[in-house]
Write an enzyme that holds these catalytic residues in place. Structure first.
Site, PDB file in Angstrom:
ATOM      1  N   HIS A  12       0.787  -1.241   0.000  1.00  0.00           N
ATOM      2  CA  HIS A  12       0.000   0.000   0.000  1.00  0.00           C
ATOM      3  C   HIS A  12       0.817   1.288   0.000  1.00  0.00           C
ATOM      4  O   HIS A  12       0.308   2.326   0.386  1.00  0.00           O
ATOM      5  CB  HIS A  12      -0.962   0.019   1.195  1.00  0.00           C
ATOM      6  CG  HIS A  12      -0.264   0.180   2.527  1.00  0.00           C
ATOM      7  ND1 HIS A  12      -0.681  -0.442   3.664  1.00  0.00           N
ATOM      8  CD2 HIS A  12       0.819   0.887   2.884  1.00  0.00           C
ATOM      9  CE1 HIS A  12       0.118  -0.141   4.662  1.00  0.00           C
ATOM     10  NE2 HIS A  12       1.043   0.667   4.205  1.00  0.00           N
ATOM     11  N   HIS A  59      -0.871   5.853   9.395  1.00  0.00           N
ATOM     12  CA  HIS A  59       0.471   6.446   9.303  1.00  0.00           C
ATOM     13  C   HIS A  59       0.493   7.862   9.886  1.00  0.00           C
ATOM     14  O   HIS A  59       1.132   8.752   9.347  1.00  0.00           O
ATOM     15  CB  HIS A  59       0.918   6.522   7.842  1.00  0.00           C
ATOM     16  CG  HIS A  59       1.125   5.190   7.183  1.00  0.00           C
ATOM     17  ND1 HIS A  59       0.099   4.344   6.893  1.00  0.00           N
ATOM     18  CD2 HIS A  59       2.252   4.574   6.747  1.00  0.00           C
ATOM     19  CE1 HIS A  59       0.582   3.245   6.299  1.00  0.00           C
ATOM     20  NE2 HIS A  59       1.879   3.366   6.204  1.00  0.00           N
ATOM     21  N   HIS A 193      10.079  -3.669   3.431  1.00  0.00           N
ATOM     22  CA  HIS A 193      10.568  -2.331   3.082  1.00  0.00           C
ATOM     23  C   HIS A 193      10.897  -1.542   4.332  1.00  0.00           C
ATOM     24  O   HIS A 193      10.422  -1.835   5.419  1.00  0.00           O
ATOM     25  CB  HIS A 193       9.596  -1.556   2.204  1.00  0.00           C
ATOM     26  CG  HIS A 193       8.278  -1.171   2.832  1.00  0.00           C
ATOM     27  ND1 HIS A 193       7.401  -2.067   3.364  1.00  0.00           N
ATOM     28  CD2 HIS A 193       7.685   0.039   2.966  1.00  0.00           C
ATOM     29  CE1 HIS A 193       6.305  -1.432   3.790  1.00  0.00           C
ATOM     30  NE2 HIS A 193       6.458  -0.151   3.577  1.00  0.00           N
ATOM     31  N   GLU A 238       4.434  -4.540   8.534  1.00  0.00           N
ATOM     32  CA  GLU A 238       3.065  -4.392   8.016  1.00  0.00           C
ATOM     33  C   GLU A 238       2.481  -5.739   7.586  1.00  0.00           C
ATOM     34  O   GLU A 238       1.269  -5.867   7.412  1.00  0.00           O
ATOM     35  CB  GLU A 238       3.040  -3.413   6.831  1.00  0.00           C
ATOM     36  CG  GLU A 238       3.277  -1.981   7.269  1.00  0.00           C
ATOM     37  CD  GLU A 238       3.427  -1.029   6.097  1.00  0.00           C
ATOM     38  OE1 GLU A 238       3.583   0.173   6.346  1.00  0.00           O
ATOM     39  OE2 GLU A 238       3.392  -1.475   4.936  1.00  0.00           O
TER      40      GLU A 238
END
Lengths: 284, 107
Positions: A12, A59, A193, A238
């Site tokens: 995402h 976030h 990531h 995540e």
């Protein structure tokens, strides 16, 4: 009774949202990733859900670090997007399923999980990008939303086994809802990531995770969060959203679609669609 | 992992959260457009308004990710900060490589 008809997963990162907004469906860099969604969209057309439960991490839009719940469930009948810090043309609106949300919250607490209860929730890109990939070019989605947010920002974070168990309780809660509803669970996040740091894409570990989530999710549950970060980078956590989804489905799954494409922006772009093997049996 | 390694790995924990609360709070304020404009009009005055310490102010001045993190900043809030500068996202978001592969950065 409500039933879970499928589990979908996607990465995402905000770059995906920007590429969609710019209409880069055929752009050579993005096309392999976007094309991976065709089988998911076809499946959604053939099996239209009444409700989409999106498991994602905020976030710093709805939650700041002043109050950061480990798990949070949206309970609203309507949700809106908001400016996340890089401009915002207009707030988009998404219909919620507040009755199902409350049932989920009640059942989670009944089963010893204690999420934050949110009657208002600004929707972060992690939630909206996932739905927009499934239903592109729409102002809103053709299914009502139940957002499930989890802390992946500020340690201590829930461990893999806790996320999987939370998912199991979430799945049981959905399946015990008395109304006939088709529900899909979308996990938005990952894979490996680390923000602002190239080189953290670990495609070997990503593919290992995709194998395990299909055939042996329990084999992922004994990692510590630190071990996970070493392999997948800090934002690789995540993937916990995937464990929630897989916990909710339980049992064996049929994988309808699977695609891995890296690098995609700063992550490994991973897309999966799985359906519970006994869907037909349990519906009969 | 020791604290420095945790910070470098992007593990944002209680140690960082305590140290960086004001810095992160300032960056959270950038969700609102008028705050972004106020910051850009006078960055140092805005840092003082949020009570940033010397190391945090320096991290804002240099826009250095590692300084930002070592001053207690969260990478997620660093994202809200660097997006204020046109072109910054190029360096921030892209340029990822798959482990073991050479220079296939794109985007």
């Amino acid at each position: 009774m409500a039933r879970i008809t499928g589990g979908l997963t996607t990465s995402h990162v905000p770059g995906i949202g920007r590429a969609m907004a710019a209409g880069k469906w055929e752009d050579p860099y993005w096309k392999p990733f976007f094309d991976a969604f065709h089988p998911l969209r076809d499946w959604l057309q053939e099996n239209p859900p009444d409700v989409v439960v999106v498991v994602y991490n905020d976030h710093g839009l709805n939650f700041f670090l002043d109050t950061k719940p480990t798990f949070a469930v949206g309970l609203a009948d309507e949700y809106h997007t908001a400016d996340e810090g890089w401009g915002h043309e207009h707030p988009r609106s998404f219909a919620g399923h507040d009755k199902l949300s409350w049932h989920i919250a009640e059942q989670l607490v009944e089963n010893h999980f204690d999420p934050a209860l949110c009657q208002e929730m600004r929707l972060d890109h992690a939630c909206t990008v996932a739905g927009d990939l499934l239903w592109p070019n729409r102002e809103t989605w053709p299914a009502r939303l139940v957002p499930v947010e989890m802390n992946i920002i500020m340690h201590p974070l829930p461990k893999p086994r806790r996320c999987y168990d939370f998912g199991a309780a979430l799945g049981d809660a959905i399946r015990s809802y008395p109304e006939d509803l088709n529900v899909v669970i979308v996990a938005s996040g990952g894979l490996s990531h680390q923000i602002g740091q190239g080189g953290y894409i670990n495609d070997e570990f990503d593919r290992f995770c995709m194998d395990k989530i299909e055939n042996d999710p329990e084999g992922l549950l004994d990692f510590s969060n630190e071990e996970w970060v070493r392999r997948a980078g800090s934002q690789g956590l995540e993937f916990m959203t995937w464990l929630v989804m897989r916990g909710a489905i339980q049992g064996n799954v049929d994988v309808v679609a699977r695609k891995y494409h890296a690098p995609l922006s700063h992550t490994g772009g991973a897309v999966m669609l799985m359906t519970p093997e006994d869907t037909v049996a349990s519906a009969a | 992992m020791d604290l420095k390694e945790r910070a470098e790995m992007g593990i944002f924990d209680g140690e960082s959260a305590r140290k960086g609360y004001r810095l992160n709070k300032m960056c959270y304020s950038f969700n609102i457009e008028e705050n972004r404009n106020e910051f850009l009009a006078d960055e140092m005055a805005y840092c003082r308004k949020y009570g940033l310490n010397e190391a945090q102010t320096e991290a804002i001045r240099t826009r250095s990710k590692s300084d930002f993190v070592m001053a207690g900043g969260s990478l997620y809030f660093y994202g809200k900060f660097v997006r204020l500068y046109p072109g910054a996202m190029g360096a921030f978001n892209y340029g990822s490589k798959v482990k073991g592969q050479e220079d296939n950065a794109n985007g």
